[in-house]
Design an enzyme around this catalytic site. Structure first.
Site, PDB file in Angstrom:
ATOM      1  N   HIS A   1      37.168  -8.562  24.939  1.00 53.16           N
ATOM      2  CA  HIS A   1      37.696  -8.662  26.310  1.00 53.16           C
ATOM      3  C   HIS A   1      39.209  -8.828  26.191  1.00 53.16           C
ATOM      4  O   HIS A   1      39.696  -9.399  25.208  1.00 53.16           O
ATOM      5  CB  HIS A   1      37.062  -9.903  26.955  1.00 53.16           C
TER       6      HIS A   1
ATOM      7  N   CYS B   1      37.693  -5.246  31.797  1.00 54.22           N
ATOM      8  CA  CYS B   1      38.724  -5.911  30.979  1.00 54.22           C
ATOM      9  C   CYS B   1      38.503  -5.639  29.492  1.00 54.22           C
ATOM     10  O   CYS B   1      38.682  -6.538  28.655  1.00 54.22           O
ATOM     11  CB  CYS B   1      38.773  -7.419  31.241  1.00 54.22           C
TER      12      CYS B   1
ATOM     13  N   GLN C   1      30.583 -15.190  27.294  1.00 54.49           N
ATOM     14  CA  GLN C   1      29.306 -14.589  27.703  1.00 54.49           C
ATOM     15  C   GLN C   1      28.117 -15.229  27.019  1.00 54.49           C
ATOM     16  O   GLN C   1      26.995 -15.184  27.547  1.00 54.49           O
ATOM     17  CB  GLN C   1      29.302 -13.075  27.395  1.00 54.49           C
TER      18      GLN C   1
ATOM     19  N   ASP D   1      34.950 -16.440  21.023  1.00 56.30           N
ATOM     20  CA  ASP D   1      34.956 -16.272  22.465  1.00 56.30           C
ATOM     21  C   ASP D   1      33.495 -16.344  22.920  1.00 56.30           C
ATOM     22  O   ASP D   1      32.720 -15.405  22.720  1.00 56.30           O
ATOM     23  CB  ASP D   1      35.575 -14.919  22.813  1.00 56.30           C
TER      24      ASP D   1
ATOM     25  N   LYS E   1      30.868 -18.962  34.610  1.00 59.92           N
ATOM     26  CA  LYS E   1      29.885 -17.974  34.175  1.00 59.92           C
ATOM     27  C   LYS E   1      28.545 -18.634  33.863  1.00 59.92           C
ATOM     28  O   LYS E   1      27.622 -17.993  33.354  1.00 59.92           O
ATOM     29  CB  LYS E   1      30.398 -17.223  32.952  1.00 59.92           C
TER      30      LYS E   1
HETATM   31  C1  LIG Z   1      33.729 -11.842  26.691  1.00 54.54           C
HETATM   32  C2  LIG Z   1      34.674 -12.493  27.666  1.00 54.54           C
HETATM   33  N1  LIG Z   1      35.694 -13.220  27.198  1.00 54.54           N
HETATM   34  C3  LIG Z   1      36.548 -13.835  28.005  1.00 54.54           C
HETATM   35  C4  LIG Z   1      36.426 -13.736  29.372  1.00 54.54           C
HETATM   36  C5  LIG Z   1      37.423 -14.434  30.227  1.00 54.54           C
HETATM   37  O1  LIG Z   1      36.818 -15.403  31.023  1.00 54.54           O
HETATM   38  P1  LIG Z   1      37.699 -16.102  32.167  1.00 54.54           P
HETATM   39  O2  LIG Z   1      38.103 -15.005  33.094  1.00 54.54           O
HETATM   40  O3  LIG Z   1      36.759 -17.065  32.788  1.00 54.54           O
HETATM   41  O4  LIG Z   1      38.846 -16.731  31.499  1.00 54.54           O
HETATM   42  C6  LIG Z   1      35.395 -12.976  29.910  1.00 54.54           C
HETATM   43  C7  LIG Z   1      35.271 -12.807  31.373  1.00 54.54           C
HETATM   44  O5  LIG Z   1      34.681 -11.880  31.863  1.00 54.54           O
HETATM   45  C8  LIG Z   1      34.484 -12.345  29.047  1.00 54.54           C
HETATM   46  O6  LIG Z   1      33.468 -11.619  29.504  1.00 54.54           O
END
Ligand SMILES: Cc1ncc(COP(=O)(O)O)c(C=O)c1O
Length: 414
Positions: free
Chosen positions: A122, A365, A202, A199, A225
């Site tokens: 992401h 993203c 998800q 990360d 999430k």
């Molecule tokens: C794999 C992953 N990493 C990071 C993020 C970023 O999360 P946030 O927007 O809550 O900071 C997302 C959000 O969709 C994501 O799917």
């Protein structure tokens, strides 16, 4: 198994209609809906003990401080962190990753050092490292992915060198649904002396996490999430790292003493929480954790797998559909990206919305991953604890409506 009928009663929003049709909410990878237990906790805080924390000596401030710090301890327990001292609250997973890039990376990396990422990251786990590389002269390297959406692990072994100082990978792809073997990734990185950022934005909503067993150095995820409010992110970091790193943001709360020209830092984790934190939402996040624990993570995971495999099966029955990511649901979570040849995902998403079905359409993203897949965008259905097999049927019915509406225009290309 989850009692989904019972669960749905806890989510007020699931009873509303969209375009006069019952809402089918399949955009959970973007953000999940909130149960009344979480919403009630917000109302309760603002109606009964709203106060700033850590500084007051009155009853309200003490109650608010205790509730906020209890959630820190609760969060530590949730991911089996050795101590609440290793839990830093941020605004979201993105900010948690930026904290590591700035407070650790800017002071530790030098020209020629390497940061190893993957092609399925992401932007939140990509752009902060690009900025860091630019600021320090470090280089980025990337683990490629196979056509069926797995990381190329043999390639990873070669990418790791004595120059690799950091590996940052997602535990679960928000596009492909792939669940990566992060235990192996972490072990190999540590053998080379590199630190690892996971990360878990998800994965934390779907998998039982144990940071001690994983032996990761940093792990980031977001409350919103996983049934909690927006505006709360969680950074887990090993205590000795938090002790030795520089602060991220400066201001109130994060100091021990301040002179006109200098300052010393508060103890961890408060050293990393400058200014008034998101008190109400953090307290309500604690209720989301309670809710998920009550459901049980093996049940949540089984439910996600059931819905993902049913959705993949039904999608593949359609003509001209491409489903991305691993075929085996053992290797994936409840995220299913797809394209209908000839239809742009935005068009599909718009028709689905008119049928009451909320999905995501776009690059999610993850633009480099889109390029790797050879598309500009995908449609994405993502599931959570309140979704049903019947809702997957509604998704498929709505796709039939989209196909009938648009016929067969041009192909989707980069
Ligand atoms: C794999 C992953 N990493 C990071 C993020 C970023 O999360 P946030 O927007 O809550 O900071 C997302 C959000 O969709 C994501 O799917």
């Amino acid at each position: 198994m989850l009692d989904v009928t019972r669960i749905r009663q806890d989510f007020p929003i699931l009873h509303r209609k969209v375009h006069d049709k019952p809402l089918v909410y399949l955009d959970n990878a973007a953000t999940t809906q909130k149960p009344h237990q979480v919403i009630d906790a917000l109302v309760n805080y603002y109606s009964r003990y709203n106060a700033n924390i850590h500084r007051g000596i009155h009853a309200l401030a003490e109650e608010a401080t205790a509730a906020y710090e209890e959630v820190r301890a609760r969060t530590a327990g949730f991911i089996h962190a050795p101590s609440p001292r290793s839990i830093v609250f941020t605004r979201n997973a993105t900010e948690a990753i930026n904290l590591v890039a700035n407070a650790w990376g800017r002071f530790r990396l030098k020209p020629g050092d390497e940061i190893c990422l993957s092609e399925m990251e992401h932007h939140s786990n990509l752009v902060p490292w690009q900025l860091l590389a630019k600021a320090t002269g470090a280089r980025l390297s990337f683990i490629g992915i196979t056509d069926d959406g797995h990381l190329k692990l043999e390639e990873y072994a070669h990418k790791l060198t004595s120059k690799t100082k950091l590996v940052a990978v997602t535990q679960m792809s928000n596009v492909l649904g792939t669940i990566n073997p992060i235990d192996r990734i972490i072990t190999q990185a540590h053998q080379r002396g590199a630190l690892v950022v996971i990360d878990a934005a998800q994965s934390a909503p779907q998998l039982r996490l144990d940071v001690q067993q994983l032996d990761c150095d940093f792990l980031a995820f977001s409350s919103h999430k996983m049934l909690g409010p927006t505006g709360v992110g969680i950074l887990y970091a090993r205590e000795e790292l938090l002790e030795s790193m520089e602060p991220f943001l400066g201001g109130g709360e994060m100091i021990s003493d301040v002179q006109l020209e200098s300052a010393t830092w508060n103890e961890i984790p408060w050293k990393y929480e400058a200014g008034t934190p998101n008190i109400a939402d953090t307290i309500a996040f604690g209720k989301a954790l309670d809710y998920l624990e009550r459901l049980g993570f093996p049940n949540i995971r089984a439910h996600e797998q059931e819905l993902a495999s049913y959705a993949i099966k039904r999608l593949q029955e359609l003509e001209d559909v491409v489903v991305y990511g691993p075929r085996d649901v053992q290797d994936r979570g409840g995220v299913v990206s797809f394209n209908l040849n000839g239809l742009h995902p935005h068009d599909v998403g718009t028709v689905l919305d008119h049928e009451g079905v909320a999905i995501r359409a776009g690059h999610h993203c993850a633009k480099p991953l889109m390029r790797r897949l050879g598309v500009a965008a995908t449609a994405r259905a993502s599931f959570y604890v309140y979704n049903t097999v019947e809702e997957v049927d509604r998704l498929i019915e709505a796709i039939h409506v989209a196909k009938a509406f648009f016929g067969k225009p041009s192909r989707v290309t980069v």
